[in-house]
Design a protein around this motif. Structure first.
Motif, short mmCIF file in Angstrom:
data_model
loop_
_atom_site.label_atom_id
_atom_site.label_comp_id
_atom_site.label_asym_id
_atom_site.label_seq_id
_atom_site.Cartn_x
_atom_site.Cartn_y
_atom_site.Cartn_z
N GLY A 1 0.83 -1.22 0.00
CA GLY A 1 0.00 0.00 0.00
C GLY A 1 0.86 1.26 0.00
N ILE A 2 1.93 1.23 0.79
CA ILE A 2 2.80 2.41 0.90
C ILE A 2 3.54 2.64 -0.42
N GLU A 3 3.95 1.54 -1.05
CA GLU A 3 4.66 1.69 -2.34
C GLU A 3 3.75 2.33 -3.38
N LYS A 4 2.47 1.94 -3.33
CA LYS A 4 1.50 2.52 -4.27
C LYS A 4 1.37 4.02 -4.00
N LEU A 5 1.31 4.37 -2.72
CA LEU A 5 1.15 5.77 -2.33
C LEU A 5 2.37 6.60 -2.74
N LEU A 6 3.57 6.08 -2.45
CA LEU A 6 4.78 6.87 -2.66
C LEU A 6 5.37 6.70 -4.06
N GLY A 7 4.93 5.65 -4.76
CA GLY A 7 5.46 5.38 -6.09
C GLY A 7 6.94 4.99 -6.05
N ARG A 8 7.37 4.40 -4.94
CA ARG A 8 8.77 3.99 -4.81
C ARG A 8 8.83 2.68 -4.03
N HIS A 9 10.00 2.02 -4.11
CA HIS A 9 10.18 0.81 -3.29
C HIS A 9 10.30 1.21 -1.83
N VAL A 10 9.82 0.34 -0.97
CA VAL A 10 9.84 0.65 0.45
C VAL A 10 10.47 -0.51 1.22
N ASN A 11 11.40 -0.14 2.10
CA ASN A 11 11.91 -1.11 3.06
C ASN A 11 11.24 -0.77 4.39
N LEU A 12 10.30 -1.63 4.80
CA LEU A 12 9.50 -1.32 5.99
C LEU A 12 9.90 -2.25 7.14
N GLN A 13 10.28 -1.64 8.26
CA GLN A 13 10.62 -2.43 9.45
C GLN A 13 9.61 -2.10 10.55
N LEU A 14 8.96 -3.15 11.07
CA LEU A 14 7.94 -2.92 12.10
C LEU A 14 8.37 -3.54 13.43
N TRP A 15 8.10 -2.84 14.51
CA TRP A 15 8.29 -3.39 15.85
C TRP A 15 6.97 -3.32 16.60
N VAL A 16 6.78 -4.25 17.54
CA VAL A 16 5.54 -4.22 18.33
C VAL A 16 5.90 -3.84 19.77
N LYS A 17 5.22 -2.85 20.29
CA LYS A 17 5.51 -2.34 21.63
C LYS A 17 4.25 -2.44 22.50
N VAL A 18 4.43 -2.90 23.73
CA VAL A 18 3.29 -2.94 24.65
C VAL A 18 3.26 -1.63 25.43
#
Ligand SMILES: Nc1nc2c(ncn2[C@@H]2O[C@H](COP(=O)(O)OP(=O)(O)OP(=O)(O)O)[C@@H](O)[C@H]2O)c(=O)[nH]1
Ligand SMILES: [Mg+2]
Length: 301
Positions: free
Chosen positions: A266-283
């Motif tokens: 979805g983000i690549e579609k929005l930005l029109g570029r490749h995305v390296n996405l790193q997610l962390w989960v925090k409590v």
């Protein structure tokens, strides 16, 4: 001999708030009206958490729509923020769209329809999701609400766009003459960062069940251009309990991997570029009642 005169077509503009119960399709309607994905949409109630502006630019009009969280009784500070977003969205408007789900009209809808009578602006009642009902089933709500003080009742399907043009023309006919408030290239006031956080939250809402979605928040830690083609994005997903964190991460990180993959698309579609996405989960227990966390997540004025 009579001289020719140029008749200028009048330009209409105005702010139009979209309100209604959670899940009736307000954000879907906003996206359909604007023709862009401005707001995230999920089958979960209370998806929208803040006021979101979407702008429709036409040759003869500029319609500035304000999407709002579904009307509900706030139980947390986040809920109060959402409630305030609705109140704020009612100020200084030129027209109001009250949206109902035509397949599920409940007593809360009737109260909202009734309460909105006090708004002294043109009001249109939208019966959404007509794809889910037989045309004959629309006759009853249309006649029930005929005397409710609305300027028009428009049945439509926000998902397919069926009936959207009727609504646009109806709105323009009720808007005052006025200037464009925003440049005509602009279709929202949200920043890229806000969009990205929302796209991640949308995928988390889709993937997760039960009470977890209400306790999800997304914080964008950084967005960096790595090259002309590549953006690196680091983000935290907030949740309220260790047990929720385990579910969000999933067995061998499967759930988080899938949320990450879909968000990235979805983000690549929005930005029109490749995305390296790193997610962390925090409590963050009770972040929905913690002013500092609410600020971090953008739920503060
Ligand atoms: N069948 C059908 N479903 C629709 C239509 N419009 C919206 N939906 C669905 O209804 C659900 C809720 O849509 P949203 O646009 O998120 O609803 P909302 O009113 O913004 O919800 P909140 O932000 O939670 O208040 C999603 O699953 C949409 O796909 C429609 O015209 N027909
Ligand atoms: Mg919404």
């Amino acid at each position: 001999m009579s001289g020719g005169s140029i008749v200028k077509t009048p330009f209409h503009s105005g702010f139009i708030s979209i309100i209604g119960r959670p899940n009736v399709g307000k954000s879907t309607l906003l996206n359909s009206l604007v023709g862009e994905k401005v707001a995230i949409v999920t089958p979960k109630p209370q998806t929208t958490r803040n006021r979101i502006i979407g702008i429709l630019n036409l040759p003869d009009a500029q319609l500035v729509f304000v999407d709002t969280p579904g009307i509900h009784k706030p139980r947390t500070k986040l809920g109060q923020f959402m409630d305030k977003s609705i109140q704020d969205a009612m100020k200084g408007i030129d027209a109001l769209l009250v949206v109902l789900d035509a397949s599920k009209i409940a007593s809360q809808d009737r109260s909202i329809v009734q309460d909105m009578r006090m708004m002294k602006v043109p009001k249109i009642l939208v019966l959404n999701k007509i794809d889910l009902v037989h045309p004959q089933e629309l006759l009853k709500p249309i006649s029930d609400f005929a005397g409710a003080g609305y300027d028009a009742i428009v049945p439509l399907c926000a998902r397919t766009g069926d009936g959207i043009d009727v609504l646009k023309r109806e709105l323009i006919s009720h808007l005052p003459e006025g200037p464009a408030y925003f440049p005509d290239s602009m279709w929202t006031d949200q920043t890229e960062r806000q969009f990205v956080a929302e796209l991640i939250r949308e995928q988390a809402l889709y993937a997760l069940q039960e009470e977890i979605p209400h306790g999800i928040g997304v914080e964008i830690l950084s967005m960096k251009d790595k090259s002309d083609e590549m953006v690196e994005i680091f983000a935290n997903i907030f949740c309220e309990r260790e047990a929720h964190k385990r579910i969000i991460i999933g067995k061998q990180g499967k759930m988080l991997g899938s949320i990450g993959k879909k968000s990235r698309e979805g983000i690549e579609k929005l930005l029109g570029r490749h995305v390296n996405l790193q997610l962390w989960v925090k409590v963050r227990p009770d972040w929905r009642n913690t002013p500092e966390d609410l600020r971090t997540l953008g739920y503060a004025d």
